[in-house]
Structures are given as structure tokens and as C-alpha cells.
Scaffold this active site. Structure first.
Site, PDB file in Angstrom:
ATOM      1  CG  HIS A  73      -3.243  -0.859  -6.705  1.00  0.00           C
ATOM      2  ND1 HIS A  73      -3.642  -0.247  -5.548  1.00  0.00           N
ATOM      3  CD2 HIS A  73      -3.345  -2.198  -6.465  1.00  0.00           C
ATOM      4  CE1 HIS A  73      -3.983  -1.163  -4.638  1.00  0.00           C
ATOM      5  NE2 HIS A  73      -3.801  -2.364  -5.185  1.00  0.00           N
ATOM      6  NE  ARG A  98      -4.250  -1.521   0.324  1.00  0.00           N
ATOM      7  CZ  ARG A  98      -4.448  -2.599  -0.448  1.00  0.00           C
ATOM      8  NH1 ARG A  98      -3.566  -2.914  -1.378  1.00  0.00           N
ATOM      9  NH2 ARG A  98      -5.529  -3.325  -0.311  1.00  0.00           N
TER      10      ARG A  98
HETATM   11  P1  NDP Z   1      -1.353 -11.561   5.144  1.00  0.00           P
HETATM   12  O1  NDP Z   1      -2.272 -11.029   6.182  1.00  0.00           O
HETATM   13  O2  NDP Z   1      -1.460 -12.977   4.750  1.00  0.00           O
HETATM   14  O3  NDP Z   1       0.163 -11.306   5.583  1.00  0.00           O
HETATM   15  C1  NDP Z   1       0.564 -10.155   6.239  1.00  0.00           C
HETATM   16  C2  NDP Z   1       1.986 -10.335   6.742  1.00  0.00           C
HETATM   17  O4  NDP Z   1       2.448  -9.088   7.283  1.00  0.00           O
HETATM   18  C3  NDP Z   1       2.085 -11.373   7.865  1.00  0.00           C
HETATM   19  O5  NDP Z   1       3.272 -12.114   7.747  1.00  0.00           O
HETATM   20  C4  NDP Z   1       2.133 -10.497   9.119  1.00  0.00           C
HETATM   21  O6  NDP Z   1       2.836 -11.059  10.215  1.00  0.00           O
HETATM   22  C5  NDP Z   1       2.925  -9.307   8.599  1.00  0.00           C
HETATM   23  N1  NDP Z   1       2.681  -8.124   9.433  1.00  0.00           N
HETATM   24  C6  NDP Z   1       1.507  -7.513   9.702  1.00  0.00           C
HETATM   25  N2  NDP Z   1       1.692  -6.492  10.553  1.00  0.00           N
HETATM   26  C7  NDP Z   1       3.007  -6.471  10.846  1.00  0.00           C
HETATM   27  C8  NDP Z   1       3.805  -5.679  11.689  1.00  0.00           C
HETATM   28  N3  NDP Z   1       3.294  -4.686  12.428  1.00  0.00           N
HETATM   29  N4  NDP Z   1       5.127  -5.944  11.755  1.00  0.00           N
HETATM   30  C9  NDP Z   1       5.664  -6.966  11.033  1.00  0.00           C
HETATM   31  N5  NDP Z   1       4.964  -7.772  10.214  1.00  0.00           N
HETATM   32  C10 NDP Z   1       3.644  -7.516  10.128  1.00  0.00           C
HETATM   33  O7  NDP Z   1      -1.536 -10.600   3.868  1.00  0.00           O
HETATM   34  P2  NDP Z   1      -1.307 -10.965   2.328  1.00  0.00           P
HETATM   35  O8  NDP Z   1       0.039 -11.573   2.195  1.00  0.00           O
HETATM   36  O9  NDP Z   1      -2.484 -11.687   1.796  1.00  0.00           O
HETATM   37  O10 NDP Z   1      -1.341  -9.491   1.691  1.00  0.00           O
HETATM   38  C11 NDP Z   1      -0.401  -8.500   2.066  1.00  0.00           C
HETATM   39  C12 NDP Z   1      -0.822  -7.135   1.529  1.00  0.00           C
HETATM   40  O11 NDP Z   1      -0.577  -7.040   0.129  1.00  0.00           O
HETATM   41  C13 NDP Z   1      -2.317  -6.813   1.628  1.00  0.00           C
HETATM   42  O12 NDP Z   1      -2.678  -6.426   2.929  1.00  0.00           O
HETATM   43  C14 NDP Z   1      -2.456  -5.684   0.624  1.00  0.00           C
HETATM   44  O13 NDP Z   1      -2.247  -4.441   1.273  1.00  0.00           O
HETATM   45  C15 NDP Z   1      -1.323  -5.932  -0.364  1.00  0.00           C
HETATM   46  N6  NDP Z   1      -1.822  -6.228  -1.690  1.00  0.00           N
HETATM   47  C16 NDP Z   1      -1.455  -5.415  -2.750  1.00  0.00           C
HETATM   48  C17 NDP Z   1      -1.857  -5.688  -4.042  1.00  0.00           C
HETATM   49  C18 NDP Z   1      -1.345  -4.896  -5.205  1.00  0.00           C
HETATM   50  O14 NDP Z   1      -1.744  -5.131  -6.335  1.00  0.00           O
HETATM   51  N7  NDP Z   1      -0.440  -3.971  -5.026  1.00  0.00           N
HETATM   52  C19 NDP Z   1      -2.745  -6.833  -4.331  1.00  0.00           C
HETATM   53  C20 NDP Z   1      -3.057  -7.632  -3.167  1.00  0.00           C
HETATM   54  C21 NDP Z   1      -2.617  -7.335  -1.908  1.00  0.00           C
HETATM   55  P3  NDP Z   1       2.322 -12.410  10.932  1.00  0.00           P
HETATM   56  O15 NDP Z   1       2.609 -13.522   9.930  1.00  0.00           O
HETATM   57  O16 NDP Z   1       3.163 -12.504  12.131  1.00  0.00           O
HETATM   58  O17 NDP Z   1       0.862 -12.232  11.183  1.00  0.00           O
HETATM   59  C1  OXD Z   2      -5.892  -6.224  -2.713  1.00  0.00           C
HETATM   60  C2  OXD Z   2      -5.469  -5.299  -3.758  1.00  0.00           C
HETATM   61  O1  OXD Z   2      -5.688  -5.926  -1.547  1.00  0.00           O
HETATM   62  O2  OXD Z   2      -5.891  -5.514  -4.907  1.00  0.00           O
HETATM   63  O3  OXD Z   2      -6.417  -7.304  -3.037  1.00  0.00           O
HETATM   64  O4  OXD Z   2      -4.720  -4.354  -3.516  1.00  0.00           O
END
Ligand code: NDP
Ligand code: OXD
Length: 311
Positions: free
Chosen positions: A274, A226
Site C-alpha cells: 500500500h 483498495r
Molecule cells: P475521485 O473521487 O476523484 O475519483 C473517483 C473516480 O471513480 C471518479 O471518476 C468516479 O466517477 C469513479 N467512480 C466512482 N464510483 C464509480 C462507479 N460505481 N462506477 C464507475 N466509476 C465510478 O478519487 P481519487 O481519484 O482521488 O482516488 C481514487 C481512489 O484511489 C481513492 O478512493 C482510494 O481508494 C485510492 N487511493 C489509493 C492509494 C494507494 O496508495 N493505493 C492512495 C490514494 C488513493 P465520476 O467521475 O463519474 O464521479
Molecule cells: C488514500 C490512501 O486513500 O492512502 O489516501 O490509500
């Protein structure tokens, strides 16, 4: 009594979702915000975004199904009804695309393609030294569904792969760090830093001057999570000082990115609108249908979000 599902998105076309719902759940009336009809009928909300306050006005809302993996754009609503469970998409074709996008960036940096593009413009024939992937370290911030998939592929290609998460993780071939205590050591050797964190109160603005300073000189930032993870002014300053060599950005504070934003013309910024990963419609729909079936059967759906931590 009429049962309805409310669709809300400033991006997705409701038509295919309407068709699937009509086929799979003929008893559910499909409504598209702002044509919500009688609010008491609405049991489910299927949304990417919806105006702040709307969800809180739905008295019989049983579940919110997100049309994305990230849910910050839903949870940012100050009136978000915390009593209603929120389920997000898990993968739905995103993991492969994220990995493709990040690998494209990592390999471009690793193979010094920007230098070769410049040399081509200058008609210069010069072979730069090769670096083995085992001598190149890549750090992945966020080891969830998407980050862990990427980290595993990087490790399989032989890169020195490091990962950072909130809670401890053990992943074969990946040096795992966690929490604020592990952040410094994680950053210190991340020559290429890929951000795949959810946007939460803890991660907003995390890529700031202090974080960038801890990366090795000449590092590259790839942000595919993001835009609000990054403090733009601090990123521009790190590029200007030469501490950061490149930034590859798919997401921005405000989207679409304003035409006057300096990222558009910065010679060491590569940007995309994006598109790092977009849910594959059939996979997303299959997941949503399966979750609606579970809800109707009183079973537990997948992808439950904890609104208190924000992901
Ligand atoms: P998940 O919820 O599966 O994974 C999130 C990861 O981030 C976990 O490993 C979590 O740790 C870690 N995390 C969260 N908060 C913290 C913190 N404060 N400090 C350290 N680590 C942290 O999410 P996804 O992998 O499914 O997706 C990740 C992000 O990708 C989405 O939230 C979205 O914003 C973005 N996205 C962007 C897209 C694009 O096209 N640009 C498309 C799709 C998604 P833990 O394992 O310990 O819980
Ligand atoms: C998502 C994205 O979070 O598209 O799925 O960014």
C-alpha cells in the site's frame, strides 16, 4: 469555551499535525484519540481511521477532515454521523506517485520485462517483437483526480487509453466509457486494466470472475485503489487459467497481507505494501490548514464527499 480538534489514525504520526495546528490555530486544543477529553469541546476531527461509533459521540462536531484521498475506512462506520460534512484530500502529491506506479507497471508489461527477467535467469539471448504503444490499450477504471491524471499521461505516451467512470466524461485523447452500460465495451479492449476507483457499495468486489472474463486473454490487472475491489479467489482462478497473465497489487482485503496469503508467492503476482501513493506531508497539511481556515471563516472547504455515493 474550549475548542478542540481530534486526531485519529492507526498509521500517521500526530506530532507534525500537532505542531502545525499549534502554529496556525493556537486557540484549537489538539487531542489524539483515545485521549479525547471533554467531547463537547471537539469541533473538528482529523482522521485516517478511528474506532466505529466515536464520531457519533461528538455533539458539537462541525467537520471531518480525512487524512487520505479515499474515505471508505471512515464511511464504513455504521454510526457515521451523516449530518457532519466530510472533506478528503485532493491530490496532495498522490497523483504524481500513482501515475509513476501505474506507468512502471504498464511499461514493465508493455516492454515484456518479465520475459526478459526470465530469459536472463536462463542465460537466453532472444529478442522479442516490439509493439508500438498505439497498438497497446490501457484501461483506467475511475477518472477522478488520480485516474484522470494517469490517463492523460498514458495518452501522452501514445498508449490507446480508455477510461471508465460513473458519470459521462470528455477527456482529450482518451476513449471514455461510463456506467454499467459502458463497462463491457471498456473492458473488452483493456489489455492492461488499472483500478483507481473509490471503494463504495457499488464498487466493492467489482473485479470478479465476470469482469475478469471480459478482459482480453493475457491481460494484466494493476490494482492501486483498495483491496476489496477484487475478489481474490476469482483473481487467482483467472491467473491459474491463463486468462490473466499478471497482477500487480498494492492493496489487499486485509492489510498487512497475511503471511500465508497465496499472493506472496504467486509467480505472476507482484505486490507492494500500500505504497502506490502516500500523501506528501507538507502538501496534505497545507490543504488541511486551508480547509480549517475556510471552515473558521464560514467558507466552503475543498474535497466534499457525498456519503450517500461513498466518495
Ligand atoms: P475521485 O473521487 O476523484 O475519483 C473517483 C473516480 O471513480 C471518479 O471518476 C468516479 O466517477 C469513479 N467512480 C466512482 N464510483 C464509480 C462507479 N460505481 N462506477 C464507475 N466509476 C465510478 O478519487 P481519487 O481519484 O482521488 O482516488 C481514487 C481512489 O484511489 C481513492 O478512493 C482510494 O481508494 C485510492 N487511493 C489509493 C492509494 C494507494 O496508495 N493505493 C492512495 C490514494 C488513493 P465520476 O467521475 O463519474 O464521479
Ligand atoms: C488514500 C490512501 O486513500 O492512502 O489516501 O490509500
Amino acid at each position: 469555551m474550549t475548542k478542540a480538534i481530534l486526531f485519529g489514525s492507526d498509521f500517521d504520526d500526530p506530532a507534525p499535525f500537532r505542531a502545525v495546528c499549534a502554529r496556525e490555530f493556537p486557540a484549537l486544543d489538539f487531542r489524539v484519540w483515545p485521549e479525547a477529553g471533554r467531547l463537547e469541546d471537539i469541533e473538528y476531527a482529523l482522521i485516517w481511521t478511528i474506532a466505529d461509533g466515536v464520531l457519533a459521540t461528538l455533539p458539537r462536531l462541525k467537520a471531518i477532515l480525512a487524512l487520505g484521498a479515499g474515505v471508505d475506512q471512515i464511511l464504513r462506520d455504521p454510526a457515521f454521523p451523516i449530518r457532519v460534512p466530510l472533506y478528503r484530500l485532493l491530490d496532495a502529491g498522490l497523483a504524481t506517485q500513482m501515475t509513476e506506479y501505474a506507468l512502471h507497471g504498464v511499461l514493465d508489461v508493455h516492454r515484456r520485462m518479465a520475459d526478459y527477467r526470465r530469459q536472463q535467469r536462463e542465460r537466453k539471448w532472444l529478442r522479442l517483437p516490439a509493439v508500438d504503444p498505439s497498438a497497446r490499450s490501457v484501461g483506467v477504471m475511475g477518472l477522478g483526480v488520480l485516474g484522470a491524471h494517469l490517463a492523460q499521461r498514458l495518452a501522452a505516451l501514445g498508449f490507446r487509453t480508455r477510461g471508465w467512470s460513473r458519470t459521462p466524461k470528455v477527456l482529450p485523447g482518451i476513449e471514455c466509457f461510463h456506467g454499467s452500460a459502458g463497462l463491457g465495451a471498456f473492458l473488452a479492449a483493456s489489455e492492461i486494466l488499472v483500478v483507481l476507483l473509490p471503494l463504495t457499495p457499488e464498487t466493492r468486489g467489482i473485479v470478479d470472475r465476470e469482469l475478469l472474463r471480459q478482459l482480453p486473454r493475457g491481460a494484466t490487472l494493476i490494482n492501486i485503489a483498495r483491496g476489496r475491489h477484487v475478489v481474490d479467489a476469482d483473481l487467482l482462478a483467472a491467473l491459474a487459467s491463463g486468462h490473466l497473465e499478471r497482477a500487480i497489487l498494492d492493496v489487499f482485503h486485509d492489510e498487512p497481507l497475511a503471511p500465508e496469503h497465496p499472493f506472496w508467492t504467486h509467480p505472476r503476482v507482484t505486490l507492494t505494501p500500500h505504497i502506490a501513493a502516500q500523501p506528501i506531508a507538507e502538501l496534505a497539511m497545507a490543504q488541511i490548514v486551508a480547509n480549517l481556515r475556510r471552515l473558521e471563516a464560514g467558507e466552503t472547504p475543498t474535497g466534499l464527499v457525498d456519503p450517500r455515493v461513498g466518495y
